[in-house]
Design a protein around this motif. Structure first.
Motif, PDB file in Angstrom:
ATOM      1  N   ASP A 134       0.794  -1.254   0.062  1.00 42.09           N
ATOM      2  CA  ASP A 134       0.004  -0.007   0.018  1.00 42.09           C
ATOM      3  C   ASP A 134       0.901   1.188   0.111  1.00 42.09           C
ATOM      4  O   ASP A 134       0.318   2.532   0.117  1.00 42.09           O
ATOM      5  CB  ASP A 134      -1.105   0.148   1.199  1.00 42.09           C
ATOM      6  CG  ASP A 134      -0.335  -0.167   2.559  1.00 42.09           C
ATOM      7  OD1 ASP A 134       0.733  -0.579   2.613  1.00 42.09           O
ATOM      8  OD2 ASP A 134      -1.045   0.588   3.657  1.00 42.09           O
ATOM      9  N   HIS A 135       2.220   1.231   0.072  1.00 42.80           N
ATOM     10  CA  HIS A 135       2.997   2.178   0.007  1.00 42.80           C
ATOM     11  C   HIS A 135       3.699   2.321  -1.557  1.00 42.80           C
ATOM     12  O   HIS A 135       4.546   3.219  -1.528  1.00 42.80           O
ATOM     13  CB  HIS A 135       4.016   2.109   0.907  1.00 42.80           C
ATOM     14  CG  HIS A 135       3.313   2.676   2.562  1.00 42.80           C
ATOM     15  ND1 HIS A 135       3.272   3.845   3.084  1.00 42.80           N
ATOM     16  CD2 HIS A 135       2.535   1.761   2.966  1.00 42.80           C
ATOM     17  CE1 HIS A 135       2.675   3.748   4.232  1.00 42.80           C
ATOM     18  NE2 HIS A 135       2.064   2.624   4.195  1.00 42.80           N
ATOM     19  N   VAL A 136       3.725   1.245  -2.269  1.00 45.19           N
ATOM     20  CA  VAL A 136       4.454   1.190  -3.397  1.00 45.19           C
ATOM     21  C   VAL A 136       3.669   0.721  -4.643  1.00 45.19           C
ATOM     22  O   VAL A 136       4.245   0.976  -5.695  1.00 45.19           O
ATOM     23  CB  VAL A 136       5.680   0.270  -3.232  1.00 45.19           C
ATOM     24  CG1 VAL A 136       6.671   0.452  -2.206  1.00 45.19           C
ATOM     25  CG2 VAL A 136       5.268  -1.069  -3.125  1.00 45.19           C
ATOM     26  N   ALA A 137       2.523   0.313  -4.459  1.00 43.11           N
ATOM     27  CA  ALA A 137       1.816   0.043  -5.535  1.00 43.11           C
ATOM     28  C   ALA A 137       1.781   0.988  -6.599  1.00 43.11           C
ATOM     29  O   ALA A 137       1.785   0.482  -8.005  1.00 43.11           O
ATOM     30  CB  ALA A 137       0.340  -0.384  -5.192  1.00 43.11           C
ATOM     31  N   GLY A 138       1.382   2.266  -6.516  1.00 43.61           N
ATOM     32  CA  GLY A 138       1.284   3.314  -7.535  1.00 43.61           C
ATOM     33  C   GLY A 138       2.542   3.392  -8.345  1.00 43.61           C
ATOM     34  O   GLY A 138       2.519   3.584  -9.581  1.00 43.61           O
ATOM     35  N   MET A 139       3.629   3.271  -7.627  1.00 42.81           N
ATOM     36  CA  MET A 139       4.965   3.456  -8.364  1.00 42.81           C
ATOM     37  C   MET A 139       5.228   2.140  -9.211  1.00 42.81           C
ATOM     38  O   MET A 139       5.669   2.393 -10.533  1.00 42.81           O
ATOM     39  CB  MET A 139       6.185   3.636  -7.414  1.00 42.81           C
ATOM     40  CG  MET A 139       7.640   3.739  -7.990  1.00 42.81           C
ATOM     41  SD  MET A 139       8.915   3.516  -6.687  1.00 42.81           S
ATOM     42  CE  MET A 139       8.699   2.035  -6.102  1.00 42.81           C
ATOM     43  N   ILE A 140       4.802   1.014  -8.729  1.00 42.59           N
ATOM     44  CA  ILE A 140       5.082  -0.148  -9.510  1.00 42.59           C
ATOM     45  C   ILE A 140       4.164  -0.055 -10.826  1.00 42.59           C
ATOM     46  O   ILE A 140       4.906  -0.354 -12.090  1.00 42.59           O
ATOM     47  CB  ILE A 140       4.904  -1.512  -8.707  1.00 42.59           C
ATOM     48  CG1 ILE A 140       5.930  -1.387  -7.613  1.00 42.59           C
ATOM     49  CG2 ILE A 140       4.956  -2.533  -9.570  1.00 42.59           C
ATOM     50  CD1 ILE A 140       5.550  -2.597  -6.477  1.00 42.59           C
TER      51      ILE A 140
END
Length: 328
Positions: free
Chosen positions: A106-112
């Protein structure tokens, strides 16, 4: 004559307001789960910069879309020769790096998810966080390896920058510096990022963290010790910190998170180190409130009421919504 004098007063007031704003933050995601599309992510820049960095990246493109729809980027012009939309321009040209507090999804999904259309930029984090990104996500199993290290063929879009705890590091393409301060998160490691502008003013972002007493650690106290000198000099301009659960959540069910009661206990430590009354007027952004599927009261409203009830320090608590801009 009086009209000219009034204009000068208004102009001076506006100039003073702009000058007094040391940092700008834009909420791309405010929740701590489970609402995909609105997961923790904040754009930040100093008043000396035109470029931003991202503090965690749970939601990126969707957050940019919401911000654009709200008019948050109206003051930013896309060059005529740019092939990109406003959202594309913000992602590729204005965001100059990611600061990842820990590698939970929930802290990296957007970047990935946005990585195929993203531009080259650094990922700043503790060495353990960067290793988790390359081992668990950018590994050609969960996702192609867009990094410059890790398993298999490296696409070299992202450059990992391992931050040494409690050391200042320049932030590329900005005038800011960053200091990483380790946190404890349900036995694992998270990070607080202390951002400093050219005037020596600071802004601090907390990744997920539990209170020291529950985590059986001194990580939070170490952060307060680092912040206290800035509070005494009136140079701490703002804090983003999580409050995931209401006060009804027992300590055994916190899993490395805070409640209103625990946040106030932790902030009391900062006041003890900085002096009585030193937190009056301090801007504290409350993030990572968990979305609930249950009927009844909104957790955000409950947390807001609980914090207001025990706020005896004059702290200015802020409850962000996706897409909005905040000045500090």
């Amino acid at each position: 004559m009086w009209k000219k004098s009034l204009a000068l007063v208004i102009s001076a007031a506006l100039s003073s307001s702009v000058w007094a704003s040391s940092f700008e933050a834009i909420t791309l995601g405010s929740k701590g789960g489970i609402q995909d599309g609105n997961l923790t992510s904040f754009m930040l820049k100093s008043e000396a910069d035109s470029n931003y960095v991202l503090l965690d990246a749970g939601s990126v493109v969707n957050g940019l879309i919401v911000a654009e729809e709200k008019g948050t980027f109206n003051g930013i012009e896309v060059p005529e020769d740019s092939p990109y939309t406003k959202v594309g321009y913000m992602l590729r040209e204005k965001i100059k790096g990611y600061f990842i507090s820990h590698a939970h999804l929930d802290h990296v999904a957007g970047m990935i998810i946005s990585s195929p259309d993203d531009s080259n930029k650094p990922i700043y984090g503790l060495e353990s966080t960067n290793k988790a990104l390359m081992d668990n996500y950018f590994n050609w199993s969960a996702w192609p390896n867009f990094g410059n290290d890790g398993k298999g063929y490296k696409l070299n879009k992202y450059q990992y920058v391992n931050l040494m705890p409690e050391q200042w590091t320049p932030v590329s393409d900005t005038k800011m510096e960053v200091m990483a301060l380790p946190l404890r998160h349900s036995g694992g490691r998270s990070t607080a990022f202390l951002m400093k502008n050219p005037a020596g003013e600071v802004f601090v972002y907390f990744g997920d963290t539990g209170p020291d007493l529950v985590e059986k650690a001194s990580a939070m106290n170490n952060v307060w010790e680092n912040l206290a000198p800035y509070v005494k000099q009136d140079k701490l301009k703002g804090i983003i910190i999580e409050v995931s659960f209401t006060n009804s959540t027992p300590d055994k069910s916190l899993f490395g998170h805070l409640t209103p009661n625990w946040l106030m206990k932790e902030l009391s430590k900062l006041e003890e180190l900085s002096g009585e009354g030193s937190l009056e007027g301090l801007n504290v952004v409350v993030s990572h409130i968990k979305y609930s599927l249950k009927k009844g009261e909104d957790p955000k409203e409950v947390i807001k009421a609980q914090l207001e009830e025990i706020n005896d320090k004059g702290i200015n608590f802020i409850y962000p919504t996706q897409g909005e801009k905040m000045s500090f």
